[in-house]
Structure formats: structure tokens, C-alpha cells
Design a protein around this motif. Structure first.
Motif, PDB file in Angstrom:
ATOM      1  N   ASP A  83       0.739  -1.163   0.072  1.00 57.75           N
ATOM      2  CA  ASP A  83       0.019   0.106  -0.060  1.00 57.75           C
ATOM      3  C   ASP A  83       0.899   1.453  -0.023  1.00 57.75           C
ATOM      4  OD1 ASP A  83      -2.302  -1.650  -0.035  1.00 57.75           O
ATOM      5  OD2 ASP A  83      -2.423  -1.333   2.395  1.00 57.75           O
ATOM      6  N   LEU A  84       1.953   1.393   0.931  1.00 57.89           N
ATOM      7  CA  LEU A  84       2.708   2.327   0.854  1.00 57.89           C
ATOM      8  C   LEU A  84       3.536   2.635  -0.525  1.00 57.89           C
ATOM      9  CD1 LEU A  84       4.276   2.003   4.529  1.00 57.89           C
ATOM     10  CD2 LEU A  84       2.470   3.925   3.677  1.00 57.89           C
ATOM     11  N   LEU A  85       4.091   1.515  -0.958  1.00 57.49           N
ATOM     12  CA  LEU A  85       4.942   1.577  -2.209  1.00 57.49           C
ATOM     13  C   LEU A  85       4.206   2.235  -3.342  1.00 57.49           C
ATOM     14  CD1 LEU A  85       6.876  -1.835  -1.940  1.00 57.49           C
ATOM     15  CD2 LEU A  85       7.952   0.545  -2.207  1.00 57.49           C
ATOM     16  N   ARG A  86       2.707   1.733  -3.459  1.00 56.55           N
ATOM     17  CA  ARG A  86       1.848   2.184  -4.329  1.00 56.55           C
ATOM     18  C   ARG A  86       1.281   3.571  -4.298  1.00 56.55           C
ATOM     19  NH1 ARG A  86      -2.582  -1.321  -3.263  1.00 56.55           N
ATOM     20  NH2 ARG A  86      -1.559  -2.965  -3.492  1.00 56.55           N
ATOM     21  N   ASN A  87       1.156   4.036  -2.918  1.00 58.28           N
ATOM     22  CA  ASN A  87       0.515   5.577  -2.546  1.00 58.28           C
ATOM     23  C   ASN A  87       1.402   6.445  -2.059  1.00 58.28           C
ATOM     24  OD1 ASN A  87      -2.172   4.245  -3.594  1.00 58.28           O
ATOM     25  ND2 ASN A  87      -2.017   2.960  -1.571  1.00 58.28           N
ATOM     26  N   LEU A  90       7.570   7.591  -0.189  1.00 54.95           N
ATOM     27  CA  LEU A  90       8.463   7.323   0.624  1.00 54.95           C
ATOM     28  C   LEU A  90       9.563   6.559   0.441  1.00 54.95           C
ATOM     29  CD1 LEU A  90       6.222   6.673   3.875  1.00 54.95           C
ATOM     30  CD2 LEU A  90       7.596   8.675   3.747  1.00 54.95           C
ATOM     31  N   PRO A  91      10.896   6.628   1.079  1.00 51.35           N
ATOM     32  CA  PRO A  91      12.036   5.839   0.478  1.00 51.35           C
ATOM     33  C   PRO A  91      11.698   4.243   0.837  1.00 51.35           C
ATOM     34  CG  PRO A  91      12.924   7.914   1.534  1.00 51.35           C
ATOM     35  CD  PRO A  91      11.425   7.997   1.635  1.00 51.35           C
ATOM     36  N   ILE A  92      12.266   3.468   0.133  1.00 46.25           N
ATOM     37  CA  ILE A  92      12.015   1.992   0.736  1.00 46.25           C
ATOM     38  C   ILE A  92      12.303   1.645   2.006  1.00 46.25           C
ATOM     39  CG2 ILE A  92      12.430  -0.332  -0.113  1.00 46.25           C
ATOM     40  CD1 ILE A  92      12.414   0.716  -3.062  1.00 46.25           C
ATOM     41  N   ALA A  98       8.799   1.518   8.755  1.00 43.08           N
ATOM     42  CA  ALA A  98       7.338   2.008   8.853  1.00 43.08           C
ATOM     43  C   ALA A  98       6.350   0.635   9.212  1.00 43.08           C
ATOM     44  CB  ALA A  98       6.899   2.807   7.926  1.00 43.08           C
ATOM     45  N   VAL A  99       6.805  -0.348   8.561  1.00 47.69           N
ATOM     46  CA  VAL A  99       5.999  -1.423   8.566  1.00 47.69           C
ATOM     47  C   VAL A  99       6.377  -2.642   9.777  1.00 47.69           C
ATOM     48  CG1 VAL A  99       4.630  -1.107   6.353  1.00 47.69           C
ATOM     49  CG2 VAL A  99       6.786  -2.832   6.329  1.00 47.69           C
ATOM     50  N   GLY A 100       7.715  -2.294  10.174  1.00 48.35           N
ATOM     51  CA  GLY A 100       8.135  -3.237  11.226  1.00 48.35           C
ATOM     52  C   GLY A 100       9.244  -4.074  10.923  1.00 48.35           C
ATOM     53  N   THR A 115       6.042 -11.225  -3.912  1.00 47.93           N
ATOM     54  CA  THR A 115       5.522 -10.803  -5.218  1.00 47.93           C
ATOM     55  C   THR A 115       6.057 -11.030  -6.403  1.00 47.93           C
ATOM     56  OG1 THR A 115       6.832  -8.505  -4.990  1.00 47.93           O
ATOM     57  CG2 THR A 115       4.561  -8.877  -3.580  1.00 47.93           C
ATOM     58  N   GLY A 116       7.223 -11.547  -6.365  1.00 43.82           N
ATOM     59  CA  GLY A 116       8.103 -11.603  -7.303  1.00 43.82           C
ATOM     60  C   GLY A 116       8.906 -10.391  -8.040  1.00 43.82           C
ATOM     61  N   TYR A 117       8.785  -9.410  -7.249  1.00 43.26           N
ATOM     62  CA  TYR A 117       9.259  -8.071  -7.488  1.00 43.26           C
ATOM     63  C   TYR A 117      10.195  -7.429  -6.426  1.00 43.26           C
ATOM     64  CZ  TYR A 117       5.994  -7.748 -11.062  1.00 43.26           C
ATOM     65  OH  TYR A 117       5.165  -8.126 -12.417  1.00 43.26           O
ATOM     66  N   THR A 118      11.121  -6.830  -6.748  1.00 42.98           N
ATOM     67  CA  THR A 118      11.894  -6.101  -5.618  1.00 42.98           C
ATOM     68  C   THR A 118      10.814  -4.952  -5.147  1.00 42.98           C
ATOM     69  OG1 THR A 118      12.914  -4.658  -7.053  1.00 42.98           O
ATOM     70  CG2 THR A 118      14.215  -6.533  -6.238  1.00 42.98           C
ATOM     71  N   PRO A 119      10.993  -4.320  -4.097  1.00 43.22           N
ATOM     72  CA  PRO A 119      10.023  -3.147  -3.893  1.00 43.22           C
ATOM     73  C   PRO A 119      10.100  -1.876  -4.744  1.00 43.22           C
ATOM     74  CG  PRO A 119      11.205  -3.810  -1.827  1.00 43.22           C
ATOM     75  CD  PRO A 119      11.737  -4.676  -2.741  1.00 43.22           C
TER      76      PRO A 119
END
Length: 126
Positions: A83-87, A90-92, A98-100, A115-119
Motif C-alpha cells: 500500500d505504501l509503495l503504491r500510494n 517514501l523511500p523504501i 514503518a511496517v516493522g 510478489t516476484g518483484y523487488t520493492p
């Protein structure tokens, strides 16, 4: 008739009261995770959130979700990260914290497994 009585004695039918208690506990566990996912959550703290033992916490997760609390927590954190990456922009590394996740590399590894992807790739395709 004797056969039916013997079957009834040995039949292990789940008690509705026990099932309701498990669901109430799971609600408390999931609510605790929702409000504390970004913190360092221990099994002990999670169990205490519903006033049960660690083994009862594990049993509840296994019974209702066929998973462990740890795996559920990781999955929850990764979902929040998507959600944060999409919206956000913020830096990775900041999203990982932020998510722990304490380590950006651990976050990246688990994210790619899921996911099969890097962030970074995920953000670019989202």
C-alpha cells in the motif's frame, strides 16, 4: 443401540462454546497485530493481548488460519508495504521500518519472495 452409544462417547465433536472462544481470541490477536504491526511483536505479547498462553495462541492461529502468528504478521506487514509503495513516495528503507522490518535487505528478500518483484520494481509497475 449400544453401538450408537459407544460411538457418541468416542466422537469428538467441537464444542460451540470453545469455537466461539477461539474466534473471540482471534479477533483480539488480529486487532493487536493491526495496531502494533510496526513494533517488535513477540508471541508472548500477542498471547497476553487475549489473556492466553503462548501455546493457546499458536493453537488458535493453527485452527482458524492454518498458519502461525509470525507468518501472518509478516504477510500483514508486506501487505501494508505494498500500500505504501503504491500510494506514497517514501523511500523504501523508510517503508521497511514503518511496517516493522528492522532490516531493509530482509524486507526486500521477503517482498520479492511474496510478489516476484523487488520493492523498487513493484513501485515502478504499480
Amino acid at each position: 443401540m449400544a453401538i450408537w452409544l459407544e460411538l457418541a462417547k468416542n466422537l469428538d465433536v467441537p464444542d460451540k462454546t470453545e469455537e466461539n472462544e477461539t474466534l473471540k481470541r482471534m479477533h483480539k490477536f488480529l486487532e493487536y497485530i493491526e495496531h502494533h504491526y510496526f513494533e517488535d511483536i513477540t508471541l508472548e505479547a500477542l498471547a497476553q493481548s487475549a489473556s492466553v498462553s503462548k501455546s493457546e495462541c499458536l493453537r488458535c492461529f493453527k485452527t482458524t488460519m492454518q498458519d502461525t502468528p509470525y507468518r501472518y504478521l509478516i504477510e500483514y506487514r508486506l501487505q501494508r508495504a505494498t500500500d505504501l509503495l503504491r500510494n506514497t513516495d517514501l523511500p523504501i528503507g523508510q517503508i521497511a521500518q514503518a511496517v516493522g522490518f528492522q532490516s531493509q535487505s530482509h524486507f526486500g528478500k521477503l517482498f520479492k519472495e511474496r510478489t516476484g518483484y523487488t520493492p523498487k520494481q513493484y513501485r515502478e509497475t504499480a
